[in-house]
Design a protein around this motif. Structure first.
Motif, PDB file in Angstrom:
ATOM      1  N   UNK A  68       0.831  -1.204   0.000  1.00  0.00           N
ATOM      2  CA  UNK A  68       0.000   0.000   0.000  1.00  0.00           C
ATOM      3  C   UNK A  68       0.866   1.255   0.000  1.00  0.00           C
ATOM      4  N   UNK A  69       1.964   1.214   0.765  1.00  0.00           N
ATOM      5  CA  UNK A  69       2.843   2.381   0.840  1.00  0.00           C
ATOM      6  C   UNK A  69       3.582   2.624  -0.469  1.00  0.00           C
ATOM      7  N   UNK A  70       3.823   1.543  -1.249  1.00  0.00           N
ATOM      8  CA  UNK A  70       4.576   1.666  -2.504  1.00  0.00           C
ATOM      9  C   UNK A  70       3.715   2.160  -3.659  1.00  0.00           C
ATOM     10  N   UNK A  71       2.396   2.054  -3.547  1.00  0.00           N
ATOM     11  CA  UNK A  71       1.507   2.528  -4.609  1.00  0.00           C
ATOM     12  C   UNK A  71       1.559   4.055  -4.681  1.00  0.00           C
ATOM     13  N   UNK A  72       1.286   4.650  -5.843  1.00  0.00           N
ATOM     14  CA  UNK A  72       0.797   4.033  -7.085  1.00  0.00           C
ATOM     15  C   UNK A  72       1.909   3.385  -7.898  1.00  0.00           C
ATOM     16  N   UNK A  73       1.490   2.493  -8.798  1.00  0.00           N
ATOM     17  CA  UNK A  73       2.422   1.797  -9.672  1.00  0.00           C
ATOM     18  C   UNK A  73       1.724   1.456 -10.979  1.00  0.00           C
ATOM     19  N   UNK A  74       2.518   1.229 -12.013  1.00  0.00           N
ATOM     20  CA  UNK A  74       1.965   0.818 -13.302  1.00  0.00           C
ATOM     21  C   UNK A  74       1.639  -0.671 -13.321  1.00  0.00           C
ATOM     22  N   UNK A  75       2.378  -1.449 -12.534  1.00  0.00           N
ATOM     23  CA  UNK A  75       2.166  -2.896 -12.520  1.00  0.00           C
ATOM     24  C   UNK A  75       2.461  -3.453 -11.137  1.00  0.00           C
TER      25      UNK A  75
ATOM     26  N   UNK B 168     -10.498   0.534  -6.378  1.00  0.00           N
ATOM     27  CA  UNK B 168     -11.258   1.473  -7.215  1.00  0.00           C
ATOM     28  C   UNK B 168     -10.418   2.698  -7.568  1.00  0.00           C
ATOM     29  N   UNK B 169      -9.350   2.914  -6.804  1.00  0.00           N
ATOM     30  CA  UNK B 169      -8.398   3.975  -7.130  1.00  0.00           C
ATOM     31  C   UNK B 169      -6.995   3.430  -6.904  1.00  0.00           C
ATOM     32  N   UNK B 170      -6.054   3.927  -7.644  1.00  0.00           N
ATOM     33  CA  UNK B 170      -4.645   3.513  -7.579  1.00  0.00           C
ATOM     34  C   UNK B 170      -4.460   2.040  -7.945  1.00  0.00           C
ATOM     35  N   UNK B 171      -5.400   1.465  -8.723  1.00  0.00           N
ATOM     36  CA  UNK B 171      -5.163   0.099  -9.190  1.00  0.00           C
ATOM     37  C   UNK B 171      -4.124   0.146 -10.299  1.00  0.00           C
ATOM     38  N   UNK B 172      -3.059  -0.651 -10.212  1.00  0.00           N
ATOM     39  CA  UNK B 172      -2.092  -0.705 -11.307  1.00  0.00           C
ATOM     40  C   UNK B 172      -2.750  -1.131 -12.616  1.00  0.00           C
ATOM     41  N   UNK B 173      -2.186  -0.682 -13.733  1.00  0.00           N
ATOM     42  CA  UNK B 173      -2.756  -1.032 -15.037  1.00  0.00           C
ATOM     43  C   UNK B 173      -2.726  -2.532 -15.285  1.00  0.00           C
TER      44      UNK B 173
END
Length: 413
Positions: free
Chosen positions: A273-280, A326-331
């Motif tokens: 959780x702390x590392x988000x956001x991320x692309x994958x 619903x938010x900050x979900x990686x692609x």
């Protein structure tokens, strides 16, 4: 430039000489199965390993190999070939062919096409490990990359000559994925072995979690972390910024990676959780499903009443939690499924239940070497179907997963 779907792509495939040329026949078949048009050009050396008839039958077009053909070159056919394709692929690319490309030679049809083309070029090297590691070859590779040539592979593993190391041509499935990524971003000069994930943030979890029972005992599993750490290293090699969140392992930290060490599932969840956001997000860790409801502060002693009763509670589901955000979900969200039986059925269920994009499934049944070993044999489960990858080193599996990730990210805005 406009992305080109592989189903409408025109691929010019140059087959170099080498034992890996047989894999090019499978590559042609896979490209044709996806709807691509494939025009094959073979070097003189390639024709010593496979026949033009085989390549022609699979491609549905005559194979070209003669620079001085009176019929084919009547209208300067090599110029037309070099410019009518959407992508030029060289597989296998031998040390000799790479050297001739670097020097700008045009002494046969293959090298003339490569010098005359104004389209992107993707090469899949294949050679003996010593040839691959030779300074001359590495200089040639550096120059070709600087010239905008993209690379996929080579893989590491046993070779026909009996040696072991990097130099095996990438598997046809990995080459197809690199082709798809190149077609999806035709204006890029990216290297699928160096900057395919440039500017991307990838979170990888690795290793086991240890769930304490008392100060000296824990619930854990046999995961070594080798696969997760190899994925993190491959992602860095592809140009990504990587956060590796790892449980207790004995393998060294991959260079160039931000490492966060944890022990329990809840600590791993908090770190993700702390590392988000991320692309994958690649969930390669073998997270313990349960923990005890109360951790003893002192070591539990053997008593006259026998073994203690442990009351277990469920740990947080890290993969599902990230997948269903619903938010900050990686692609792209990739999970792993280590199963002892009914691997495909359980992996399909996990894909649906967790809500991720891909599941990398493998067997950890008795007799396999997945846990703790250096090799792996996986299935890739997605909504589009199932891919079966052959047994290979965990390093090679990691590189193919990262190549697939690049393809998946290229499909998303």
């Amino acid at each position: 430039m406009t992305p080109i779907p592989i189903s409408a792509a025109r691929v010019l495939l140059i087959i170099g000489g080498g034992i890996a040329a047989y894999k090019s026949l499978e590559l042609i078949r896979r490209l044709r199965d996806q709807g691509a048009s494939v025009q094959v050009v073979m070097t003189a050396s390639a024709r010593e390993f496979i026949t033009p008839l085989s390549a022609s039958t699979l491609s549905g077009q005559p194979v070209r190999h003669d620079l001085f053909s009176l019929t084919d070159e009547a209208l300067i056919g090599h110029i037309e070939l070099s410019r009518s394709a959407d992508l030029v692929v060289v597989a296998p690319a031998t040390a000799n062919l790479l050297a001739r490309m670097t020097g700008g030679l045009a002494d046969d049809l293959a090298t003339t096409l490569l010098l005359a083309t104004d389209k992107r070029v993707l090469v899949a090297p294949a050679m003996n490990v010593r040839m691959w590691l030779h300074p001359a070859t590495q200089r040639n590779i550096d120059q070709l990359k600087a010239d905008g040539v993209a690379f996929v592979g080579p893989d590491e593993g046993p070779m026909a000559c009996g040696e072991y190391g990097p130099g095996r041509m990438a598997e046809p499935t990995a080459i197809v994925e690199a082709i798809e990524a190149a077609l999806a971003r035709p204006g890029d000069s990216q290297d699928f072995d160096g900057v395919a994930l440039s500017g991307r943030h990838v979170i990888v979890t690795s290793g086991p979690t240890y769930e304490p029972i008392d100060p000296v005992r824990f619930i854990g599993n046999r995961s070594s972390g080798r696969q997760g750490h190899a994925i993190a290293q491959a992602a860095v090699g592809a140009g990504a910024k990587v956060t590796l969140i790892t449980g207790p392992v004995a393998v060294p930290d991959p260079p160039g990676v931000t490492v966060v060490r944890v022990e329990t599932a809840r600590e791993m969840q908090a770190a993700v959780e702390a590392a988000l956001p991320a692309d994958a997000f690649i969930s390669a860790a073998a997270v313990a499903d349960w923990r005890v409801d109360r951790v003893e502060t002192e070591k539990i002693k053997k008593g006259e009443y026998g073994a203690p009763t442990l009351h277990l509670v469920e740990n947080p589901d890290i993969l599902a939690g990230v997948s269903k955000k619903t938010s900050q979900r990686p692609s792209v969200v990739i999970g792993f499924a280590a199963e002892t039986e009914q691997v495909v059925a359980h992996a399909k269920t996990k894909l649906r239940r967790k809500g991720c994009d891909l599941i990398i499934a493998n067997s950890v049944a008795k007799g396999t070497t997945t846990f703790g070993g250096d090799s792996n044999e996986v299935l890739v489960i997605s909504a589009d179907g199932i891919e079966s990858w052959p047994a290979m080193t965990k390093i090679s599996v990691a590189e193919r997963i990262v190549a697939r990730l690049a393809t998946e990210l290229a499909k998303r805005p």
